[in-house]
Design an enzyme around this catalytic site. Sequence first.
Site, PDB file in Angstrom:
ATOM      1  N   LYS A  26       0.831  -1.219   0.000  1.00  0.00           N
ATOM      2  CA  LYS A  26       0.000   0.000   0.000  1.00  0.00           C
ATOM      3  C   LYS A  26       0.863   1.265   0.000  1.00  0.00           C
ATOM      4  CE  LYS A  26      -2.254  -1.087   3.799  1.00  0.00           C
ATOM      5  NZ  LYS A  26      -1.612  -2.374   4.150  1.00  0.00           N
TER       6      LYS A  26
ATOM      7  N   ARG B 137      -9.460   0.959   9.380  1.00  0.00           N
ATOM      8  CA  ARG B 137      -8.944  -0.362   9.730  1.00  0.00           C
ATOM      9  C   ARG B 137      -9.901  -1.153  10.615  1.00  0.00           C
ATOM     10  NH1 ARG B 137      -2.879   0.754   8.969  1.00  0.00           N
ATOM     11  NH2 ARG B 137      -1.958  -1.292   9.107  1.00  0.00           N
TER      12      ARG B 137
ATOM     13  N   ARG C  17      11.517  -5.779   3.545  1.00  0.00           N
ATOM     14  CA  ARG C  17      11.247  -4.343   3.532  1.00  0.00           C
ATOM     15  C   ARG C  17      12.257  -3.584   4.398  1.00  0.00           C
ATOM     16  NH1 ARG C  17       5.354  -2.103   4.795  1.00  0.00           N
ATOM     17  NH2 ARG C  17       5.627  -2.950   6.887  1.00  0.00           N
TER      18      ARG C  17
ATOM     19  N   ARG D 266      11.610  -1.920  10.095  1.00  0.00           N
ATOM     20  CA  ARG D 266      10.628  -1.394  11.050  1.00  0.00           C
ATOM     21  C   ARG D 266      10.573  -2.292  12.287  1.00  0.00           C
ATOM     22  NH1 ARG D 266       5.132   0.103   7.831  1.00  0.00           N
ATOM     23  NH2 ARG D 266       4.272  -0.945   9.648  1.00  0.00           N
TER      24      ARG D 266
ATOM     25  N   ARG E  72      -0.066  -8.547  13.458  1.00  0.00           N
ATOM     26  CA  ARG E  72      -0.663  -7.580  12.518  1.00  0.00           C
ATOM     27  C   ARG E  72      -1.546  -8.286  11.495  1.00  0.00           C
ATOM     28  NH1 ARG E  72       4.501  -5.266  10.369  1.00  0.00           N
ATOM     29  NH2 ARG E  72       3.268  -3.909   9.057  1.00  0.00           N
TER      30      ARG E  72
HETATM   31  P1  AMP Z   1       1.120   0.696   8.741  1.00  0.00           P
HETATM   32  O1  AMP Z   1       2.256   1.609   8.477  1.00  0.00           O
HETATM   33  O2  AMP Z   1      -0.109   1.050   7.959  1.00  0.00           O
HETATM   34  O3  AMP Z   1       1.500  -0.749   8.586  1.00  0.00           O
HETATM   35  O4  AMP Z   1       0.714   0.888  10.285  1.00  0.00           O
HETATM   36  C1  AMP Z   1       1.641   0.616  11.308  1.00  0.00           C
HETATM   37  C2  AMP Z   1       0.948   0.579  12.646  1.00  0.00           C
HETATM   38  O5  AMP Z   1       0.353   1.859  12.913  1.00  0.00           O
HETATM   39  C3  AMP Z   1      -0.210  -0.402  12.753  1.00  0.00           C
HETATM   40  O6  AMP Z   1       0.224  -1.718  13.074  1.00  0.00           O
HETATM   41  C4  AMP Z   1      -1.017   0.236  13.905  1.00  0.00           C
HETATM   42  O7  AMP Z   1      -0.402   0.007  15.146  1.00  0.00           O
HETATM   43  C5  AMP Z   1      -0.889   1.711  13.585  1.00  0.00           C
HETATM   44  N1  AMP Z   1      -1.957   2.157  12.684  1.00  0.00           N
HETATM   45  C6  AMP Z   1      -1.850   2.551  11.380  1.00  0.00           C
HETATM   46  N2  AMP Z   1      -3.040   2.908  10.880  1.00  0.00           N
HETATM   47  C7  AMP Z   1      -3.941   2.733  11.879  1.00  0.00           C
HETATM   48  C8  AMP Z   1      -5.345   2.914  12.002  1.00  0.00           C
HETATM   49  N3  AMP Z   1      -6.108   3.336  10.957  1.00  0.00           N
HETATM   50  N4  AMP Z   1      -5.932   2.634  13.188  1.00  0.00           N
HETATM   51  C9  AMP Z   1      -5.210   2.224  14.234  1.00  0.00           C
HETATM   52  N5  AMP Z   1      -3.895   2.008  14.199  1.00  0.00           N
HETATM   53  C10 AMP Z   1      -3.247   2.272  13.040  1.00  0.00           C
END
Ligand code: AMP
Length: 213
Positions: free
Chosen positions: A15, A90, A127, A160, A171
């Site tokens: 994404k 989410r 990654r 990360r 996740r």
């Molecule tokens: P991402 O970079 O999209 O993989 O997000 C990394 C982490 O950020 C996720 O595992 C959550 O802990 C938090 N996070 C990102 N987007 C959301 C969201 N819409 N709602 C809640 N937590 C989020």
Amino acid sequence: MRKIIILFGPPGIGKGTVGTSLNKDIKMPLVSVGNLLREGVKNQSVIGKKAENYMTKGELVPDDLVLELLKERIMQQDASTGFVLDGFPRNHQQVVMLEKIFKDGDICFVLNLEGSDKIIIERLSNRRICEKCGAIYHLINIPPKKSGICDICEGKLIQRVDDTPQVIKKRLDVFKNDTKPILDFYKKKGCLYSVFAEGKLSETLEQIYKIIN
Ligand code: AMP
């Protein structure tokens, strides 16, 4: 009228990479909730401090914190004609929140990036991100020109903290239990599009441009 593109899919499907390309190619602002949160953690902002523990464990950050960040970002001038959303919504509650943000005339595309668990694990373990600007690399598919160094800002490339096998599993569970079920809502709304995302980035983008143009 705003064009709102929601990038939907499991962690690691691409994404962020797709969103960065859309931002470059069609100049739509990329609103990545994960990036906003990571930025907050790095700067130890009030929200960042509260979010850090959830993120490290691979859990969702509470909805009110995420919504605050999102609202602040999309109120900025560059998002007035539309934006690409990565990582939101989410869960069901966030879908309800987003519906309240929509205005009459907004056009919404929910792009469901699909791929097997095998490809997701492979992409997540390869990654690397730039600790300075957040640019995303894949050690094999999108390698940096100089090993360990960001092509854009020369920042250091790191893995990360939530890309470890144990947190990845968490996740993926959160995605299956909380996030995937919201697809039903968008299917009924008539704005859900399927995108095969296992191939090359150019192949994924080609499908996306056919849908959104
Ligand atoms: P991402 O970079 O999209 O993989 O997000 C990394 C982490 O950020 C996720 O595992 C959550 O802990 C938090 N996070 C990102 N987007 C959301 C969201 N819409 N709602 C809640 N937590 C989020």
